[in-house]
Design a protein around this motif. Structure first.
Motif, PDB file in Angstrom:
ATOM      1  N   VAL A   1       8.224  75.858 -16.801  1.00  0.00           N
ATOM      2  CA  VAL A   1       9.289  75.666 -15.790  1.00  0.00           C
ATOM      3  C   VAL A   1      10.097  76.646 -15.277  1.00  0.00           C
ATOM      4  O   VAL A   1       9.716  77.773 -16.052  1.00  0.00           O
ATOM      5  N   ALA A   2      10.716  76.460 -14.257  1.00  0.00           N
ATOM      6  CA  ALA A   2      11.395  77.648 -13.648  1.00  0.00           C
ATOM      7  C   ALA A   2      13.261  77.455 -13.832  1.00  0.00           C
ATOM      8  O   ALA A   2      13.887  77.631 -12.888  1.00  0.00           O
ATOM      9  N   LEU A   3      13.459  76.483 -14.567  1.00  0.00           N
ATOM     10  CA  LEU A   3      14.997  75.874 -14.669  1.00  0.00           C
ATOM     11  C   LEU A   3      15.805  77.086 -15.184  1.00  0.00           C
ATOM     12  O   LEU A   3      15.842  77.844 -15.953  1.00  0.00           O
ATOM     13  N   ARG A   4      16.853  77.040 -14.151  1.00  0.00           N
ATOM     14  CA  ARG A   4      17.739  78.061 -14.444  1.00  0.00           C
ATOM     15  C   ARG A   4      19.268  77.261 -14.853  1.00  0.00           C
ATOM     16  O   ARG A   4      20.066  77.927 -15.585  1.00  0.00           O
TER      17      ARG A   4
ATOM     18  N   PHE B   1      25.369  69.044  -2.014  1.00  0.00           N
ATOM     19  CA  PHE B   1      25.507  70.447  -2.763  1.00  0.00           C
ATOM     20  C   PHE B   1      24.403  71.207  -2.114  1.00  0.00           C
ATOM     21  O   PHE B   1      24.731  72.626  -1.648  1.00  0.00           O
ATOM     22  N   PRO B   2      23.145  71.232  -2.283  1.00  0.00           N
ATOM     23  CA  PRO B   2      22.275  71.786  -1.836  1.00  0.00           C
ATOM     24  C   PRO B   2      22.171  72.173  -0.194  1.00  0.00           C
ATOM     25  O   PRO B   2      21.990  73.380   0.223  1.00  0.00           O
ATOM     26  N   LEU B   3      22.493  71.393   0.606  1.00  0.00           N
ATOM     27  CA  LEU B   3      22.806  71.746   1.959  1.00  0.00           C
ATOM     28  C   LEU B   3      23.770  72.307   2.421  1.00  0.00           C
ATOM     29  O   LEU B   3      23.841  72.962   3.550  1.00  0.00           O
TER      30      LEU B   3
ATOM     31  N   ASP C   1      18.619  80.393  -2.643  1.00  0.00           N
ATOM     32  CA  ASP C   1      17.157  80.685  -3.350  1.00  0.00           C
ATOM     33  C   ASP C   1      16.924  79.383  -4.327  1.00  0.00           C
ATOM     34  O   ASP C   1      15.844  79.275  -4.937  1.00  0.00           O
ATOM     35  N   ASP C   2      17.832  78.569  -4.440  1.00  0.00           N
ATOM     36  CA  ASP C   2      17.543  77.194  -5.474  1.00  0.00           C
ATOM     37  C   ASP C   2      16.759  76.502  -4.836  1.00  0.00           C
ATOM     38  O   ASP C   2      16.744  75.949  -3.702  1.00  0.00           O
TER      39      ASP C   2
ATOM     40  N   PRO D   1      11.163  73.255  -9.300  1.00  0.00           N
ATOM     41  CA  PRO D   1      12.786  73.250  -9.356  1.00  0.00           C
ATOM     42  C   PRO D   1      13.460  74.286 -10.195  1.00  0.00           C
ATOM     43  O   PRO D   1      13.018  74.616 -11.367  1.00  0.00           O
ATOM     44  N   THR D   2      14.520  74.883  -9.598  1.00  0.00           N
ATOM     45  CA  THR D   2      15.384  75.917 -10.518  1.00  0.00           C
ATOM     46  C   THR D   2      16.578  75.077 -10.975  1.00  0.00           C
ATOM     47  O   THR D   2      17.307  75.492 -12.064  1.00  0.00           O
ATOM     48  N   VAL D   3      16.815  73.865 -10.531  1.00  0.00           N
ATOM     49  CA  VAL D   3      18.195  73.248 -10.991  1.00  0.00           C
ATOM     50  C   VAL D   3      17.727  71.782 -10.861  1.00  0.00           C
ATOM     51  O   VAL D   3      17.108  71.249 -10.102  1.00  0.00           O
ATOM     52  N   PHE D   4      17.890  71.267 -12.007  1.00  0.00           N
ATOM     53  CA  PHE D   4      17.724  69.985 -12.297  1.00  0.00           C
ATOM     54  C   PHE D   4      18.962  69.021 -12.953  1.00  0.00           C
ATOM     55  O   PHE D   4      19.759  69.613 -13.621  1.00  0.00           O
TER      56      PHE D   4
END
Length: 525
Positions: free
Chosen positions: A293-296, A235-237, A214-215, A268-271
């Motif tokens: 922003v949607a940063l977690r 990482f994301p893949l 979901d990121d 982006p949820t992750v930066f």
């Protein structure tokens, strides 16, 4: 090695692993760039087409392919496609000079080059300066008409059916190269295996960052960096997430527009950033509010994060910056804070799966509170520096990798950065050799000698400062000398401050004493 993470099988191809991991989500968006999207299904097909095209072009197993590309959806296709075919992609910095690329072409003996249209002039200049012949040049998103022997990226793929049988590779076989800067001499070709990115994804991307499908991941560090490669590909893949790619420079405004979802339609949820970038963003006009922003999760690496920057960011956005340290040689982060455990002013704790030792001059471990040379033991260490046996032996020592950094272990087991073991400088997350800058400055006919050191700016971040002695009767101003250096080195290497002095401190034998310049700057501060 972590007891909770299974090792990859002996027969292992990292590109195949990534494609098979995501075979069940063909319609999910894998990449978003300024021009469109690429689903996991499209990624699979294009990677296999690229692999087939590369083989048909005569590129054989373990032959090198130069990847000189801006971040776009074509970058992971080229990188993974080369790996799938058993070739070795060599990802290189897009900010270097034609002379640098000429060296890398020759050093890697690259049989093909994949280049973004905007970067083709630099590659063309490199090819004219090199005696090495590249047999195939593939141009992604051309900005000018193609020349003889060149082929457009999509046309290169469209001529071939997807490769049905990936190359049969071993987990320990070479998979790709990244170039690592050194304190002296040319960059070093750092050879990584197929298993190495698997380990970084399992031990850090999943176990520490807890990335999931979901990121939406967005990295200011580009894909050609080891840090950026993990952030925006490995990482994301490995987690089935979506990646937002940006070809332009990561200026505060460019980052803010993407944080707000104004480019690509995703937030982006992750930066992933670096301290210099965070300092610039916090000081920039137009800093988004927390609600925009949607940063977690926010990650930092590349240089030590000053505590004040992390604390200011947390106050504004309500999200901690998770600081860590990695290296090209170890591929990604091996010491890190945790999303739920941040101690600002430190780099955090060893990542499970990696062992850390701090050693003194005699090689013995140093007690807590005293600085020692950092050594790392972990499964993602590079195989070697290509064609450089002495440097390989110096860095890779019996299962341990010497980082070149000094650290202090605190009572709670966290580690605090204490500087470099050599004179290398980390500026905006990129290594700069003071010797290289000095050698360029003294090429100016008005300059007698020069010394370059790192000095902290108002944010506590390292900037380069040059102390310059002019020849008798000569004159030149700071702006002119900066321009002279910029013409001859990659832009990020020029000194940010130049001080003209009557003489430099030296030993009795004439060696420049940079530590005295550093002491003088500390006293002045």
């Amino acid at each position: 090695m972590s007891a909770t993470v299974a090792a990859p099988p002996e027969a292992f191809n990292f590109a195949r692993h990534i494609l098979e991991t995501n075979a069940g989500r063909p319609d999910k968006v894998a990449f978003v760039d300024d021009d469109g999207t690429l689903t996991y299904g499209q990624l699979d097909e294009r990677v296999r087409r690229f692999a087939a095209a590369l083989k048909d072009a005569g590129v054989k197993r373990e032959e090198r392919v130069l990847v000189l590309m801006l971040d776009s959806c074509d970058w992971p296709v080229a990188f993974l496609g080369a790996i799938l075919a058993g070739a070795i992609p060599v990802a290189v910095n897009t900010l270097l000079t034609a002379d640098d690329y000429a060296y890398m072409l020759e050093h890697a003996r690259a049989q093909a080059a994949i280049v973004s249209g905007a970067l083709k002039p630099a590659l063309k200049a490199a090819l004219t300066r090199s005696d090495h012949e590249v047999h195939k040049v593939v141009v992604s998103r051309p900005t000018q008409p193609l020349e003889f022997g060149e082929i457009e990226f999509d046309a290169f793929l469209d001529r071939h059916a997807p490769l049905a049988r990936p190359a049969r590779t071993h987990a320990d076989h070479p998979a790709f190269w990244l170039y690592s800067s050194g304190s002296t001499g040319r960059p070093k070709g750092t050879v990584h295996s197929h298993a190495n990115p698997y380990w970084t994804a399992e031990l850090y991307g999943k176990a520490i960052l807890n990335l999931g499908e979901d990121d939406v991941c967005f990295s200011a560090a580009k894909l050609f960096f080891a840090y950026g490669l993990g952030n925006a590909l490995t990482f994301p893949l490995s987690a089935g997430a979506t990646v937002l790619l940006m070809g332009e420079r990561p200026t505060p405004d460019a980052v803010f527009r993407r944080w707000r979802g104004e480019v690509g339609g995703v937030k982006p949820t992750v930066f992933f950033g670096a301290p210099t970038g965070f300092a610039g963003m916090l000081a920039a006009p137009g800093l988004p509010s927390r609600d925009e922003v949607a940063l977690r999760l926010v990650s930092s690496a590349g240089e030590a994060l000053p505590a004040e920057i992390g604390e200011r960011f947390k106050r504004h956005f309500g999200v901690d910056i998770v600081d860590g340290i990695g290296s090209t040689e170890m591929l990604h982060i091996f010491i890190s804070n945790r999303p739920d455990k941040v101690r600002y002013g430190t780099t955090g704790w060893p990542v499970p799966g990696y062992a850390i030792e701090l050693r003194g001059e005699g090689g013995a471990s140093v007690p807590d509170g005293e600085p020692g040379d950092l050594y790392i033991h972990g499964p993602s260490a590079a195989l070697m520096y290509w064609g450089n046996r002495d440097k390989t032996r110096e860095t890779f020592q019996g299962g341990w990798t010497k980082a070149g950094d000094k650290y202090i272990r605190n009572a709670d087991g966290s580690l605090t950065y204490a500087g470099r073991s050599d004179d290398m400088l980390k500026v905006s997350g990129v290594y700069v050799s003071p010797f290289e800058v000095e050698a360029t400055i003294v090429q100016h006919p008005a300059v007698l000698e020069a010394a370059v050191i790192g000095v902290p700016d108002a944010e506590g971040l390292t900037k380069t400062k040059a102390f310059v002695v002019l020849r008798p009767g000569e004159q030149i101003d700071e702006a002119q000398l900066k321009a002279f250096v910029k013409e001859r080195l990659a832009p990020y290497k020029y000194p940010r401050v130049i001080a003209f002095v009557a003489e430099l401190p030296k030993t009795a034998t004439g060696k420049i004493q940079r530590f005295k310049l550093r002491d003088m700057e500390r006293d002045r501060a």
